[in-house]
Scaffold this motif. Structure first.
Motif, PDB file in Angstrom:
ATOM      1  N   PHE A  19       0.709  -1.182   0.141  1.00  0.00           N
ATOM      2  CA  PHE A  19      -0.074   0.175   0.088  1.00  0.00           C
ATOM      3  C   PHE A  19       0.922   1.251  -0.022  1.00  0.00           C
ATOM      4  O   PHE A  19       0.358   2.378   0.268  1.00  0.00           O
ATOM      5  CB  PHE A  19      -0.888   0.033   1.280  1.00  0.00           C
ATOM      6  N   LEU A  20       2.089   1.042  -0.263  1.00  0.00           N
ATOM      7  CA  LEU A  20       3.006   2.297  -0.390  1.00  0.00           C
ATOM      8  C   LEU A  20       2.797   3.166  -1.618  1.00  0.00           C
ATOM      9  O   LEU A  20       2.265   2.525  -2.653  1.00  0.00           O
ATOM     10  CB  LEU A  20       4.569   2.067  -0.505  1.00  0.00           C
ATOM     11  N   PRO A  21       2.511   4.457  -1.476  1.00  0.00           N
ATOM     12  CA  PRO A  21       2.001   5.090  -2.775  1.00  0.00           C
ATOM     13  C   PRO A  21       3.455   5.183  -3.833  1.00  0.00           C
ATOM     14  O   PRO A  21       4.432   4.785  -3.540  1.00  0.00           O
ATOM     15  CB  PRO A  21       2.387   6.744  -2.052  1.00  0.00           C
ATOM     16  N   SER A  22       2.626   4.972  -5.178  1.00  0.00           N
ATOM     17  CA  SER A  22       3.648   4.735  -6.156  1.00  0.00           C
ATOM     18  C   SER A  22       2.909   5.342  -7.317  1.00  0.00           C
ATOM     19  O   SER A  22       1.802   5.849  -7.279  1.00  0.00           O
ATOM     20  CB  SER A  22       3.831   3.259  -6.475  1.00  0.00           C
ATOM     21  N   ASN A 276      -1.633  -4.488 -16.662  1.00  0.00           N
ATOM     22  CA  ASN A 276      -1.614  -3.252 -15.365  1.00  0.00           C
ATOM     23  C   ASN A 276      -1.849  -3.959 -14.065  1.00  0.00           C
ATOM     24  O   ASN A 276      -2.111  -3.377 -13.083  1.00  0.00           O
ATOM     25  CB  ASN A 276      -2.723  -2.258 -15.697  1.00  0.00           C
ATOM     26  N   PHE A 277      -1.908  -5.527 -14.102  1.00  0.00           N
ATOM     27  CA  PHE A 277      -2.378  -6.158 -13.091  1.00  0.00           C
ATOM     28  C   PHE A 277      -1.183  -7.337 -12.893  1.00  0.00           C
ATOM     29  O   PHE A 277      -0.700  -7.794 -13.563  1.00  0.00           O
ATOM     30  CB  PHE A 277      -3.753  -6.727 -12.879  1.00  0.00           C
ATOM     31  N   GLU A 278      -0.973  -7.643 -11.402  1.00  0.00           N
ATOM     32  CA  GLU A 278      -0.316  -8.896 -10.891  1.00  0.00           C
ATOM     33  C   GLU A 278      -1.016  -9.398  -9.711  1.00  0.00           C
ATOM     34  O   GLU A 278      -1.936  -8.948  -9.220  1.00  0.00           O
ATOM     35  CB  GLU A 278       0.992  -8.329 -10.499  1.00  0.00           C
ATOM     36  N   LEU A 313      -6.268 -10.309  -8.532  1.00  0.00           N
ATOM     37  CA  LEU A 313      -5.278  -9.395  -9.082  1.00  0.00           C
ATOM     38  C   LEU A 313      -5.450  -7.882  -8.889  1.00  0.00           C
ATOM     39  O   LEU A 313      -6.601  -7.134  -8.734  1.00  0.00           O
ATOM     40  CB  LEU A 313      -5.672  -9.511 -10.595  1.00  0.00           C
ATOM     41  N   LEU A 314      -4.288  -7.279  -8.500  1.00  0.00           N
ATOM     42  CA  LEU A 314      -4.066  -5.866  -7.979  1.00  0.00           C
ATOM     43  C   LEU A 314      -3.444  -4.928  -8.978  1.00  0.00           C
ATOM     44  O   LEU A 314      -2.450  -5.484  -9.719  1.00  0.00           O
ATOM     45  CB  LEU A 314      -3.656  -5.712  -6.543  1.00  0.00           C
ATOM     46  N   PRO A 315      -3.679  -3.592  -9.207  1.00  0.00           N
ATOM     47  CA  PRO A 315      -2.838  -2.830 -10.047  1.00  0.00           C
ATOM     48  C   PRO A 315      -1.280  -3.004  -9.545  1.00  0.00           C
ATOM     49  O   PRO A 315      -1.035  -2.952  -8.267  1.00  0.00           O
ATOM     50  CB  PRO A 315      -3.461  -1.584  -9.687  1.00  0.00           C
ATOM     51  N   LYS A 316      -0.441  -2.956 -10.590  1.00  0.00           N
ATOM     52  CA  LYS A 316       0.856  -2.979 -10.195  1.00  0.00           C
ATOM     53  C   LYS A 316       1.404  -1.656  -9.578  1.00  0.00           C
ATOM     54  O   LYS A 316       2.152  -1.789  -8.830  1.00  0.00           O
ATOM     55  CB  LYS A 316       1.665  -3.293 -11.555  1.00  0.00           C
ATOM     56  N   ALA A 317       0.647  -0.490 -10.026  1.00  0.00           N
ATOM     57  CA  ALA A 317       0.876   0.729  -9.325  1.00  0.00           C
ATOM     58  C   ALA A 317      -0.017   1.268  -8.405  1.00  0.00           C
ATOM     59  O   ALA A 317      -1.445   0.997  -8.821  1.00  0.00           O
ATOM     60  CB  ALA A 317       1.231   1.634 -10.297  1.00  0.00           C
ATOM     61  N   ASN A 318       0.180   1.458  -7.319  1.00  0.00           N
ATOM     62  CA  ASN A 318      -0.696   2.112  -6.222  1.00  0.00           C
ATOM     63  C   ASN A 318      -2.097   1.240  -6.070  1.00  0.00           C
ATOM     64  O   ASN A 318      -3.051   1.455  -6.271  1.00  0.00           O
ATOM     65  CB  ASN A 318      -1.566   3.341  -6.816  1.00  0.00           C
ATOM     66  N   PRO A 319      -1.747  -0.061  -5.657  1.00  0.00           N
ATOM     67  CA  PRO A 319      -2.866  -1.020  -5.229  1.00  0.00           C
ATOM     68  C   PRO A 319      -3.754  -0.498  -4.301  1.00  0.00           C
ATOM     69  O   PRO A 319      -3.406   0.108  -3.363  1.00  0.00           O
ATOM     70  CB  PRO A 319      -2.219  -2.531  -4.818  1.00  0.00           C
ATOM     71  N   PRO A 320      -4.913  -1.000  -4.287  1.00  0.00           N
ATOM     72  CA  PRO A 320      -6.074  -0.148  -3.323  1.00  0.00           C
ATOM     73  C   PRO A 320      -5.886  -1.235  -2.191  1.00  0.00           C
ATOM     74  O   PRO A 320      -5.475  -2.234  -1.844  1.00  0.00           O
ATOM     75  CB  PRO A 320      -7.319  -0.393  -4.066  1.00  0.00           C
TER      76      PRO A 320
END
Length: 390
Positions: A19-22, A276-278, A313-320
């Motif tokens: 959950f770190l900002p990216s 866009n997901f991993e 699957l979560l967004p690679k950048a800025n996952p919720p």
């Protein structure tokens, strides 16, 4: 019985790095009115827009027609070599005289189920659909009742069928993208030997050679199955599945303005889903994630566990941040066996459903006798009303 809910704030369960900002993940925007994109392995909904709205499925109805035949084959009610006659009705309504897509089955001939399936799936034959319906059901009307029974048994709550082809007029024939995605995934997973037909490049019958009528095949976007419907009152529609880098996605769309837009948006949305997901593992199989209240038992609750691994699957950048909700019908009546139905566990990103999985009881709870039931009855009468339920 009541439906009880419990909320779990899963941010506490995962490594903080999740959950770190990216960099902001690419946001998908599309002019297609209704879209549903699902990851097959995890069931994660990657994108949803009016996915539960009813629409006229047209030729996509043939996915349900095929499923009924696949089910009959699996149960050995028929065999691939079973011969069905070509009636005058099938020939006129779906054959050469109809001016619609057809396998060109000759009137008064007989055709094997394995060939009719190729006609149905590869060249979208309306005659194939009617011949199969009449052959298995005795009439298209009787077969349609069977389609609806199967749809209900599979949980396709938004679907109703009035014919096997999807040809108009078909007043009341309807489905939703949710149901179509579910059906497509079911066919892929349950009937792998027949799924390959959806990518078969061509079929020849009655000396007529035809290429696969799905316009999305061979477009360089790794699509290997399902169907597209032409312009109608809902516009163009499509159900597609594609595999890339050991991941498989399922996409459903309707309300598309043109064939060109359908091809372009199918490619763009699938690429977005792959890029866009991993995958992230939330729980292992058998993980304990909550409890269900028990009525009249030796203890007041039973632990609940997952049946299979829970991954999303979560967004690679800025996952919720994810939240989870356990929902079950209860309290459970003792005795409760280990492995009994424990309701469902739903993961949310904000208000969006990401994935929903079944839960089972992880332990047995014996009957507590009359004294236990009396105490639980007192508790239920005095405190049960303040529980959050719906």
């Amino acid at each position: 019985m009541r439906y009880f809910q419990a909320l779990l704030y899963l941010a506490l369960l995962f490594a903080p790095a999740w959950f770190l900002p990216s960099a902001q993940a690419e946001i998908l925007r599309t002019s297609v009115p209704s879209v549903l994109l699902v990851d097959d392995a995890t069931g994660t909904i990657l994108f949803s827009q009016k996915a539960d709205s009813a629409f006229f499925p047209a030729t996509l109805s043939k996915l349900m027609t095929a499923e009924v035949i696949f089910d009959a084959l699996k149960r050995r009610e028929v065999t691939p070599e079973t011969l069905y006659p070509v009636s005058r009705h099938a020939w006129l309504k779906g054959g050469a005289p109809s001016g619609t897509s057809t396998m060109f089955a000759r009137i008064n001939s007989t055709v094997a189920v394995k060939d009719l399936l190729q006609g149905l799936i590869v060249v979208n034959g309306n005659d194939s659909a009617i011949i199969l319906a009449e052959g298995l059901g005795g009439s298209e009307e009787a077969f349609t009742r069977r389609m609806n029974e199967r749809a209900a048994a599979l949980g396709m709550a938004h679907s109703r069928f009035v014919n096997a082809t999807g040809l108009p007029p078909a007043a009341g024939q309807k489905t939703s993208l949710q149901d179509m995605i579910f059906l497509a995934r079911h066919i892929y997973r349950t009937y792998p030997e027949y799924f390959a037909l959806y990518a078969q490049p061509s079929f020849e019958w009655s000396r007529v050679f035809q290429r696969n009528r799905n316009p999305l095949l061979g477009q360089g976007i790794n699509i290997d199955g399902f169907a597209a419907a032409g312009a109608g009152k809902n516009g163009y529609s499509a159900i597609a599945t594609a595999q890339m880098n050991n991941r498989r996605l399922f996409l459903a769309m309707t309300g598309i303005s043109s064939d060109k837009q359908r091809t372009a948006e199918t490619a763009r949305i699938l690429k977005w889903g792959f890029d866009n997901f991993e995958r992230k593992l939330v729980y292992n199989a058998g993980a304990l994630i909550g409890e269900a209240a028990v009525y009249g038992g030796t203890k007041g609750s039973a632990a609940l566990k997952t049946v299979e691994p829970v991954a999303v699957l979560l967004p690679k950048a800025n996952p919720p941040q994810l939240t989870g909700k356990i929902r079950y019908q209860g309290p459970l009546d003792a005795p409760v066996a280990a492995g009994a139905d424990g309701g469902t566990f739903t993961l949310f990103a904000g208000e969006t459903v990401v994935v929903e999985v079944p839960l089972v009881t992880a332990e047995a709870v014996e009957n507590g006798g009359l004294s236990g039931k009396a105490w639980d009855a007192f508790v239920e009468l005095t405190l049960g009303w303040i529980r959050k339920y719906r």
